[in-house]
Design a protein around this motif. Structure first.
Motif, PDB file in Angstrom:
ATOM      1  N   ALA A  41       2.662 -87.342   0.838  1.00  0.00           N
ATOM      2  CA  ALA A  41       2.328 -88.555   1.592  1.00  0.00           C
ATOM      3  C   ALA A  41       3.425 -89.608   1.468  1.00  0.00           C
ATOM      4  CB  ALA A  41       0.998 -89.118   1.108  1.00  0.00           C
ATOM      5  N   LEU A  42       4.130 -89.632   0.360  1.00  0.00           N
ATOM      6  CA  LEU A  42       5.198 -90.606   0.155  1.00  0.00           C
ATOM      7  C   LEU A  42       6.438 -90.294   0.983  1.00  0.00           C
ATOM      8  CD1 LEU A  42       4.915 -91.003  -3.721  1.00  0.00           C
ATOM      9  CD2 LEU A  42       4.018 -92.533  -1.965  1.00  0.00           C
ATOM     10  N   ARG A  43       6.485 -89.087   1.575  1.00  0.00           N
ATOM     11  CA  ARG A  43       7.674 -88.683   2.324  1.00  0.00           C
ATOM     12  C   ARG A  43       7.370 -88.447   3.799  1.00  0.00           C
ATOM     13  NH1 ARG A  43       8.770 -83.414   0.110  1.00  0.00           N
ATOM     14  NH2 ARG A  43      10.889 -83.517   0.909  1.00  0.00           N
ATOM     15  N   LEU A  44       6.226 -88.918   4.261  1.00  0.00           N
ATOM     16  CA  LEU A  44       5.830 -88.650   5.648  1.00  0.00           C
ATOM     17  C   LEU A  44       6.788 -89.271   6.652  1.00  0.00           C
ATOM     18  CD1 LEU A  44       1.941 -88.950   5.659  1.00  0.00           C
ATOM     19  CD2 LEU A  44       3.338 -86.898   5.892  1.00  0.00           C
ATOM     20  N   ALA A  45       7.439 -90.360   6.285  1.00  0.00           N
ATOM     21  CA  ALA A  45       8.384 -90.992   7.204  1.00  0.00           C
ATOM     22  C   ALA A  45       9.531 -90.059   7.564  1.00  0.00           C
ATOM     23  CB  ALA A  45       8.921 -92.284   6.601  1.00  0.00           C
ATOM     24  N   GLN A  46       9.779 -89.039   6.726  1.00  0.00           N
ATOM     25  CA  GLN A  46      10.842 -88.083   7.008  1.00  0.00           C
ATOM     26  C   GLN A  46      10.399 -87.007   7.995  1.00  0.00           C
ATOM     27  OE1 GLN A  46      12.371 -86.433   3.360  1.00  0.00           O
ATOM     28  NE2 GLN A  46      12.208 -88.371   2.262  1.00  0.00           N
ATOM     29  N   TYR A  47       9.099 -86.876   8.195  1.00  0.00           N
ATOM     30  CA  TYR A  47       8.577 -85.811   9.047  1.00  0.00           C
ATOM     31  C   TYR A  47       7.684 -86.410  10.132  1.00  0.00           C
ATOM     32  CZ  TYR A  47       9.792 -83.297   4.776  1.00  0.00           C
ATOM     33  OH  TYR A  47      10.435 -82.826   3.679  1.00  0.00           O
ATOM     34  N   PRO A  48       8.260 -86.925  11.194  1.00  0.00           N
ATOM     35  CA  PRO A  48       7.429 -87.507  12.252  1.00  0.00           C
ATOM     36  C   PRO A  48       6.625 -86.431  12.977  1.00  0.00           C
ATOM     37  CG  PRO A  48       9.731 -87.383  12.945  1.00  0.00           C
ATOM     38  CD  PRO A  48       9.692 -86.978  11.503  1.00  0.00           C
ATOM     39  N   GLY A  49       5.454 -86.803  13.463  1.00  0.00           N
ATOM     40  CA  GLY A  49       4.638 -85.866  14.220  1.00  0.00           C
ATOM     41  C   GLY A  49       3.757 -85.021  13.337  1.00  0.00           C
ATOM     42  N   ARG A  50       3.714 -83.718  13.609  1.00  0.00           N
ATOM     43  CA  ARG A  50       2.833 -82.806  12.900  1.00  0.00           C
ATOM     44  C   ARG A  50       3.623 -81.924  11.945  1.00  0.00           C
ATOM     45  NH1 ARG A  50       0.650 -81.705  18.532  1.00  0.00           N
ATOM     46  NH2 ARG A  50      -1.244 -83.006  18.750  1.00  0.00           N
ATOM     47  N   GLY A  51       2.956 -81.499  10.877  1.00  0.00           N
ATOM     48  CA  GLY A  51       3.595 -80.609   9.906  1.00  0.00           C
ATOM     49  C   GLY A  51       2.565 -79.888   9.068  1.00  0.00           C
ATOM     50  N   SER A  52       2.994 -78.781   8.473  1.00  0.00           N
ATOM     51  CA  SER A  52       2.095 -77.956   7.659  1.00  0.00           C
ATOM     52  C   SER A  52       2.847 -77.376   6.478  1.00  0.00           C
ATOM     53  CB  SER A  52       1.507 -76.800   8.488  1.00  0.00           C
ATOM     54  OG  SER A  52       0.796 -77.278   9.608  1.00  0.00           O
ATOM     55  N   ALA A  53       2.109 -77.179   5.388  1.00  0.00           N
ATOM     56  CA  ALA A  53       2.605 -76.459   4.214  1.00  0.00           C
ATOM     57  C   ALA A  53       1.498 -75.487   3.806  1.00  0.00           C
ATOM     58  CB  ALA A  53       2.936 -77.421   3.083  1.00  0.00           C
ATOM     59  N   GLU A  54       1.794 -74.214   3.851  1.00  0.00           N
ATOM     60  CA  GLU A  54       0.764 -73.207   3.638  1.00  0.00           C
ATOM     61  C   GLU A  54       0.994 -72.447   2.340  1.00  0.00           C
ATOM     62  OE1 GLU A  54       0.536 -70.687   7.020  1.00  0.00           O
ATOM     63  OE2 GLU A  54      -0.070 -72.301   8.393  1.00  0.00           O
ATOM     64  N   GLY A  55      -0.119 -72.129   1.663  1.00  0.00           N
ATOM     65  CA  GLY A  55      -0.093 -71.327   0.451  1.00  0.00           C
ATOM     66  C   GLY A  55      -1.031 -70.143   0.573  1.00  0.00           C
ATOM     67  N   CYS A  56      -1.358 -69.535  -0.555  1.00  0.00           N
ATOM     68  CA  CYS A  56      -2.223 -68.348  -0.538  1.00  0.00           C
ATOM     69  C   CYS A  56      -3.676 -68.716  -0.252  1.00  0.00           C
ATOM     70  CB  CYS A  56      -2.118 -67.608  -1.864  1.00  0.00           C
ATOM     71  SG  CYS A  56      -0.475 -66.967  -2.222  1.00  0.00           S
ATOM     72  N   ASP A  57      -4.173 -69.777  -0.864  1.00  0.00           N
ATOM     73  CA  ASP A  57      -5.582 -70.155  -0.730  1.00  0.00           C
ATOM     74  C   ASP A  57      -5.796 -71.425   0.092  1.00  0.00           C
ATOM     75  OD1 ASP A  57      -6.370 -68.002  -2.367  1.00  0.00           O
ATOM     76  OD2 ASP A  57      -5.919 -69.180  -4.168  1.00  0.00           O
TER      77      ASP A  57
END
Length: 250
Positions: A41-57
């Motif tokens: 959340a502290l780095r959201l300004a670097q990623y405008p729009g939509r984004g995802s980070a996926e793991g196993c669960d």
């Protein structure tokens, strides 16, 4: 079956959490993903729009527009279109409840915690209710994702952010350079010797004159100072030469 476990609303410019769902899962894996979400959340300004980070669960999805971003921790079986549709609905609900002035003036975490009731309502709707309106929204989001895919973050990206926030990133320390003064030149040495000689001469003449100061008039004290002051001036005339000379002899 629940697919959306946690959701929060944050301010983009500094990652301040404005509101969040209060339900909590006490599994170690979920707590780890909560930490990942908080640091991301502290780095959201670097990623405008939509984004995802996926793991196993679990997976983290975020959608930001303007000053506000919505984030969610979902099951890995949760379709991306469903997660982003949920986040978009949550964003519209939040911006309709609070204006930009309130959002900009918020100074403490979870300043709008009362919004949790709406988060719970929207989350429950997406987890357990299916409707034609939701199907239409999902189709729209799917088309948008095809045209503009979300930013895909790896677990290493969130690990780096989490490590920086918790002080676990290794620090590369380099020894400070050892500075030494430049050696004194021949002219500097000559100046230093002459200063010493002048200082000694002024000191001798001043002391000699001071021996007779008790017998002479009061105004003779000025003559004594006339020799002692140049003595002190010679000592402090070029202190750099003294330090350089001491540095060379050490």
């Amino acid at each position: 079956m629940s697919m959306i476990f946690f959701a929060c609303v944050v301010r983009v410019r500094d990652g301040l959490p404005l509101s969040a769902s209060t339900d909590f899962y006490h599994t170690q894996d979920f707590l780890e993903w909560r930490r990942r979400l908080k640091s991301l959340a502290l780095r959201l300004a670097q990623y405008p729009g939509r984004g995802s980070a996926e793991g196993c669960d679990f997976s983290i999805h975020f959608s930001s527009f303007g000053d506000v971003a919505c984030m969610a921790i979902c099951s890995c079986q949760c379709p991306a279109a469903m997660a982003f549709c949920f986040l978009e609905t949550l964003w519209w609900e939040f911006t309709a409840s609070y204006d930009t002035t309130c959002i900009g003036l918020a100074s403490r975490p979870y300043a709008f915690l009362e919004f949790d009731s709406i988060i719970q309502k929207v989350k429950w709707h997406f987890n357990y209710v299916s409707s034609s309106h939701m199907e239409t929204s999902l189709e729209k989001i799917q088309e948008e994702l095809k045209l503009q895919p979300p930013v895909v973050l790896t677990l290493e990206d969130t690990d780096v952010a989490n490590g920086v926030m918790n002080g676990h990133t290794p620090m590369h320390l380099e020894p400070a350079p050892n500075f030494r003064m430049e050696p004194v030149t021949a002219l500097g040495i000559l100046s230093l010797i002459l200063n010493i000689m002048c200082a000694a001469l002024n000191l001798i003449r001043g002391v000699h004159l001071a021996e007779h100061s008790l017998q002479v008039a009061h105004e003779e004290i000025g003559n004594i100072l006339a020799f002692l002051v140049p003595f002190v001036a010679c000592i402090f005339q070029d202190p750099r030469s003294w330090f350089c000379w001491l540095d060379q002899t050490s």
